[in-house]
Write a protein that holds these residues in place. Structure first.
Motif, PDB file in Angstrom:
ATOM      1  N   ILE A 169       0.825  -1.218   0.000  1.00 30.33           N
ATOM      2  CA  ILE A 169       0.000   0.000   0.000  1.00 30.33           C
ATOM      3  C   ILE A 169       0.857   1.264   0.000  1.00 30.33           C
ATOM      4  O   ILE A 169       0.351   2.356  -0.189  1.00 30.33           O
ATOM      5  CB  ILE A 169      -0.935   0.001   1.236  1.00 30.33           C
ATOM      6  N   ARG A 170       2.145   1.162   0.143  1.00 32.51           N
ATOM      7  CA  ARG A 170       2.963   2.340   0.428  1.00 32.51           C
ATOM      8  C   ARG A 170       3.355   3.140  -0.804  1.00 32.51           C
ATOM      9  O   ARG A 170       4.406   3.788  -0.840  1.00 32.51           O
ATOM     10  CB  ARG A 170       4.214   1.923   1.215  1.00 32.51           C
ATOM     11  N   ARG A 171       2.511   3.123  -1.829  1.00 26.57           N
ATOM     12  CA  ARG A 171       2.715   3.963  -3.010  1.00 26.57           C
ATOM     13  C   ARG A 171       1.360   4.473  -3.489  1.00 26.57           C
ATOM     14  O   ARG A 171       0.554   3.678  -3.959  1.00 26.57           O
ATOM     15  CB  ARG A 171       3.333   3.150  -4.156  1.00 26.57           C
ATOM     16  N   ASN A 172       1.066   5.739  -3.314  1.00 28.06           N
ATOM     17  CA  ASN A 172      -0.100   6.331  -3.982  1.00 28.06           C
ATOM     18  C   ASN A 172       0.021   7.847  -3.965  1.00 28.06           C
ATOM     19  O   ASN A 172       0.775   8.406  -3.171  1.00 28.06           O
ATOM     20  CB  ASN A 172      -1.417   5.860  -3.343  1.00 28.06           C
ATOM     21  N   LYS A 173      -0.708   8.520  -4.864  1.00 25.89           N
ATOM     22  CA  LYS A 173      -0.631   9.975  -5.003  1.00 25.89           C
ATOM     23  C   LYS A 173      -1.865  10.678  -4.467  1.00 25.89           C
ATOM     24  O   LYS A 173      -2.020  11.870  -4.658  1.00 25.89           O
ATOM     25  CB  LYS A 173      -0.446  10.342  -6.475  1.00 25.89           C
ATOM     26  N   PHE A 174      -2.753   9.940  -3.783  1.00 23.63           N
ATOM     27  CA  PHE A 174      -4.003  10.558  -3.359  1.00 23.63           C
ATOM     28  C   PHE A 174      -3.764  11.692  -2.363  1.00 23.63           C
ATOM     29  O   PHE A 174      -4.498  12.662  -2.339  1.00 23.63           O
ATOM     30  CB  PHE A 174      -4.931   9.500  -2.754  1.00 23.63           C
ATOM     31  N   TYR A 175      -2.713  11.551  -1.541  1.00 30.87           N
ATOM     32  CA  TYR A 175      -2.386  12.624  -0.611  1.00 30.87           C
ATOM     33  C   TYR A 175      -2.085  13.908  -1.372  1.00 30.87           C
ATOM     34  O   TYR A 175      -2.631  14.973  -1.069  1.00 30.87           O
ATOM     35  CB  TYR A 175      -1.191  12.236   0.258  1.00 30.87           C
ATOM     36  N   HIS A 176      -1.223  13.835  -2.382  1.00 32.11           N
ATOM     37  CA  HIS A 176      -0.828  15.032  -3.112  1.00 32.11           C
ATOM     38  C   HIS A 176      -2.012  15.635  -3.864  1.00 32.11           C
ATOM     39  O   HIS A 176      -2.159  16.857  -3.928  1.00 32.11           O
ATOM     40  CB  HIS A 176       0.304  14.735  -4.087  1.00 32.11           C
ATOM     41  N   ASP A 177      -2.866  14.801  -4.446  1.00 30.29           N
ATOM     42  CA  ASP A 177      -4.038  15.311  -5.160  1.00 30.29           C
ATOM     43  C   ASP A 177      -4.934  16.120  -4.221  1.00 30.29           C
ATOM     44  O   ASP A 177      -5.417  17.197  -4.581  1.00 30.29           O
ATOM     45  CB  ASP A 177      -4.835  14.152  -5.771  1.00 30.29           C
ATOM     46  N   ALA A 178      -5.160  15.610  -3.003  1.00 24.19           N
ATOM     47  CA  ALA A 178      -6.014  16.306  -2.038  1.00 24.19           C
ATOM     48  C   ALA A 178      -5.361  17.600  -1.565  1.00 24.19           C
ATOM     49  O   ALA A 178      -6.031  18.629  -1.410  1.00 24.19           O
ATOM     50  CB  ALA A 178      -6.314  15.397  -0.848  1.00 24.19           C
ATOM     51  N   LEU A 179      -4.055  17.574  -1.337  1.00 18.99           N
ATOM     52  CA  LEU A 179      -3.334  18.771  -0.918  1.00 18.99           C
ATOM     53  C   LEU A 179      -3.434  19.861  -1.980  1.00 18.99           C
ATOM     54  O   LEU A 179      -3.771  21.016  -1.682  1.00 18.99           O
ATOM     55  CB  LEU A 179      -1.871  18.423  -0.648  1.00 18.99           C
ATOM     56  N   ASP A 217       6.969  15.809  -6.847  1.00 22.58           N
ATOM     57  CA  ASP A 217       8.388  15.467  -6.768  1.00 22.58           C
ATOM     58  C   ASP A 217       9.010  15.986  -5.468  1.00 22.58           C
ATOM     59  O   ASP A 217       9.839  15.304  -4.849  1.00 22.58           O
ATOM     60  CB  ASP A 217       9.141  16.037  -7.966  1.00 22.58           C
ATOM     61  N   ALA A 218       8.616  17.200  -5.061  1.00 21.42           N
ATOM     62  CA  ALA A 218       9.136  17.748  -3.805  1.00 21.42           C
ATOM     63  C   ALA A 218       8.699  16.906  -2.616  1.00 21.42           C
ATOM     64  O   ALA A 218       9.491  16.622  -1.702  1.00 21.42           O
ATOM     65  CB  ALA A 218       8.671  19.191  -3.628  1.00 21.42           C
ATOM     66  N   LEU A 219       7.435  16.483  -2.637  1.00 18.27           N
ATOM     67  CA  LEU A 219       6.931  15.648  -1.545  1.00 18.27           C
ATOM     68  C   LEU A 219       7.558  14.256  -1.564  1.00 18.27           C
ATOM     69  O   LEU A 219       7.810  13.669  -0.508  1.00 18.27           O
ATOM     70  CB  LEU A 219       5.407  15.551  -1.634  1.00 18.27           C
ATOM     71  N   LEU A 220       7.828  13.743  -2.766  1.00 14.96           N
ATOM     72  CA  LEU A 220       8.488  12.439  -2.866  1.00 14.96           C
ATOM     73  C   LEU A 220       9.904  12.522  -2.310  1.00 14.96           C
ATOM     74  O   LEU A 220      10.364  11.609  -1.603  1.00 14.96           O
ATOM     75  CB  LEU A 220       8.507  11.974  -4.315  1.00 14.96           C
ATOM     76  N   ASP A 221      10.617  13.609  -2.614  1.00 14.92           N
ATOM     77  CA  ASP A 221      11.960  13.796  -2.049  1.00 14.92           C
ATOM     78  C   ASP A 221      11.900  13.871  -0.526  1.00 14.92           C
ATOM     79  O   ASP A 221      12.766  13.309   0.164  1.00 14.92           O
ATOM     80  CB  ASP A 221      12.598  15.069  -2.605  1.00 14.92           C
ATOM     81  N   ASP A 222      10.902  14.589  -0.005  1.00 10.03           N
ATOM     82  CA  ASP A 222      10.714  14.681   1.443  1.00 10.03           C
ATOM     83  C   ASP A 222      10.474  13.302   2.045  1.00 10.03           C
ATOM     84  O   ASP A 222      11.027  12.955   3.098  1.00 10.03           O
ATOM     85  CB  ASP A 222       9.543  15.622   1.756  1.00 10.03           C
ATOM     86  N   PHE A 223       9.665  12.491   1.349  1.00  8.48           N
ATOM     87  CA  PHE A 223       9.371  11.161   1.855  1.00  8.48           C
ATOM     88  C   PHE A 223      10.622  10.284   1.869  1.00  8.48           C
ATOM     89  O   PHE A 223      10.909   9.601   2.853  1.00  8.48           O
ATOM     90  CB  PHE A 223       8.280  10.495   1.008  1.00  8.48           C
ATOM     91  N   ARG A 224      11.376  10.309   0.790  1.00  7.19           N
ATOM     92  CA  ARG A 224      12.593   9.493   0.746  1.00  7.19           C
ATOM     93  C   ARG A 224      13.594   9.932   1.812  1.00  7.19           C
ATOM     94  O   ARG A 224      14.309   9.107   2.380  1.00  7.19           O
ATOM     95  CB  ARG A 224      13.224   9.586  -0.643  1.00  7.19           C
ATOM     96  N   ARG A 225      13.631  11.225   2.093  1.00  4.63           N
ATOM     97  CA  ARG A 225      14.548  11.744   3.105  1.00  4.63           C
ATOM     98  C   ARG A 225      14.198  11.233   4.492  1.00  4.63           C
ATOM     99  O   ARG A 225      15.072  10.930   5.303  1.00  4.63           O
ATOM    100  CB  ARG A 225      14.504  13.276   3.107  1.00  4.63           C
ATOM    101  N   GLY A 226      12.901  11.110   4.774  1.00  3.39           N
ATOM    102  CA  GLY A 226      12.511  10.845   6.162  1.00  3.39           C
ATOM    103  C   GLY A 226      11.650   9.627   6.397  1.00  3.39           C
ATOM    104  O   GLY A 226      11.130   9.451   7.502  1.00  3.39           O
TER     105      GLY A 226
END
Length: 396
Positions: free
Chosen positions: A290-300, A318-327
């Motif tokens: 389940i750990r891959r989806n874009k629904f969060y970004h669409d709602a934001l 892409d910015a949010l994906l970089d943030d996710f990979r970082r943390g």
């Protein structure tokens, strides 16, 4: 607290709640139902308040959730800070037109004279998901959409009402990720329990180089992961829930079958980047699939555009994906600590007793391997999945 002292305390609190409801309330009486639960930071009671509405002469009732701190855990769990943060949230961040529980009364008298009286939203059809881990996809999609809106509200306030926003930020108390407290139970839990996955991989003959690097990194997970990840980085920093799990979301099933979510329990709110909430949910509540989806970004993005925020590129996927990979390791550490509890291998009452009886360090060591190989394998699989998602490049 003895029965007599408890009844005296409850009568005093209820009289304040009734007074706070206003002049239209008369002939008020209340009934206490059984305690709904003992949680790590609080005790929760369910109360029915009946009264006469003096304006229309109608008999009415309110269903109330009453929260007070768990005695004896303040120095270990900073319950005073947790109640302060939740009170701050209801006082300064919510609006009457938003979908949150109504707050009828709060009391903040340090160190432990804290009370929060909230609407029992079961009466509005909001209930918890029956699955504490790996809920049906529909619940996760609803949760991600709500998280996007929640973070979006923070971004909007930050841009349009910066003085108010940063006033809230300045008043938030750090509960977990700080070096101020001696015997910080979260430091012990992070540094000890995060190694469980590595120990299991070693026992299964996994790659020695990978295990050595991860052991060196995770043995100081509190400093290298948790404290580092929660630091707010611009421009993505916003108000985060801090404990975004399926257990802290209630759902109302609408006529079209979709779930309408409501966030609860804001004791760990913080100013940080979205990965704090995203990784918490994805690793504490979801399977690897389940750990891959874009629904969060669409709602934001939808929330920001509806609020008139035009400069949305800095919140790009892409910015949010970089943030996710970082943390993302942040959520894995929390998984190592809390998944055995969520899956029922130890209940909250026993957990609280062990913390009180044995202290932070020994209680963490006693709980280190609860759930056996089943939990150890889950953690190992999640760690390898982090590697496959390129979230461990800075370690490997």
């Amino acid at each position: 607290m003895s029965h007599e002292n408890f009844q005296k305390w409850l009568d005093e609190v209820m009289s304040k709640i009734i007074k706070n409801l206003g002049m239209d309330v008369g002939n008020a009486r209340y009934k206490l139902f059984d305690c709904t639960g003992i949680f790590i930071a609080s005790i929760v009671y369910r109360i029915r308040l009946q009264f006469e509405n003096k304006t229309n002469r109608q008999n009415e009732e309110l269903s109330i959730i009453l929260k007070r701190p768990m005695p004896g855990l303040n120095q270990i769990n900073r319950t005073d800070f947790q109640f302060h943060n939740e009170i701050l949230f209801y006082r300064m961040f919510t609006r009457p037109d938003e979908i949150y529980a109504k707050c009828f009364y709060v009391e903040e008298q340090p160190p432990l004279g804290y009370v929060i009286a909230l609407e029992n939203v079961n009466k509005r059809g909001y209930y918890a998901c029956s699955c504490a881990y790996d809920p049906p996809m529909e619940y996760t999609l609803a949760a991600m959409r709500e998280l996007g809106r929640f973070h979006g509200k923070g971004y909007v306030m930050k841009q349009l009402q910066p003085d108010k926003f940063f006033d809230i930020v300045e008043q938030i108390q750090e509960v977990r990720y700080t070096k101020r407290f001696t015997d910080n139970i979260y430091k012990f839990a992070c540094n000890i329990k995060a190694l469980r996955a590595v120990e299991y991989l070693r026992s299964q003959g996994h790659d020695e180089i990978f295990c050595n690097k991860m052991e060196a990194f995770l043995s100081n997970a509190f400093d290298k992961v948790m404290i580092k990840t929660v630091e707010p980085l611009e421009p993505l920093a916003t108000l985060c829930h801090g404990d975004f799990t399926i257990s802290n979301i209630l759902f109302n099933t609408e006529d079209n079958g979709q779930y309408r979510p409501m966030l609860i329990d804001f004791a760990l709110i913080r100013y940080s980047t979205p990965v704090v909430d995203l990784s918490t949910y994805l690793y504490l509540c979801c399977s690897n699939e389940i750990r891959r989806n874009k629904f969060y970004h669409d709602a934001l993005k939808e929330y920001l555009l509806d609020a008139g925020i035009q400069d949305v590129e800095k919140y790009s996927y892409d910015a949010l994906l970089d943030d996710f990979r970082r943390g993302a390791v942040f959520g894995f550490i929390l998984m190592s600590i809390f998944v055995p509890i969520l899956l029922g291998h130890i209940d909250s009452e026993l957990l609280v007793r062990e913390i009180k009886n044995f202290g932070p360090l020994e209680s963490v060591n006693r709980q280190r391997y609860i759930g056996g190989d089943e939990i150890s394998k889950m953690l190992a699989d999640a760690l390898l999945h982090l590697r496959d998602l390129d979230c461990l490049k800075h370690v490997l």
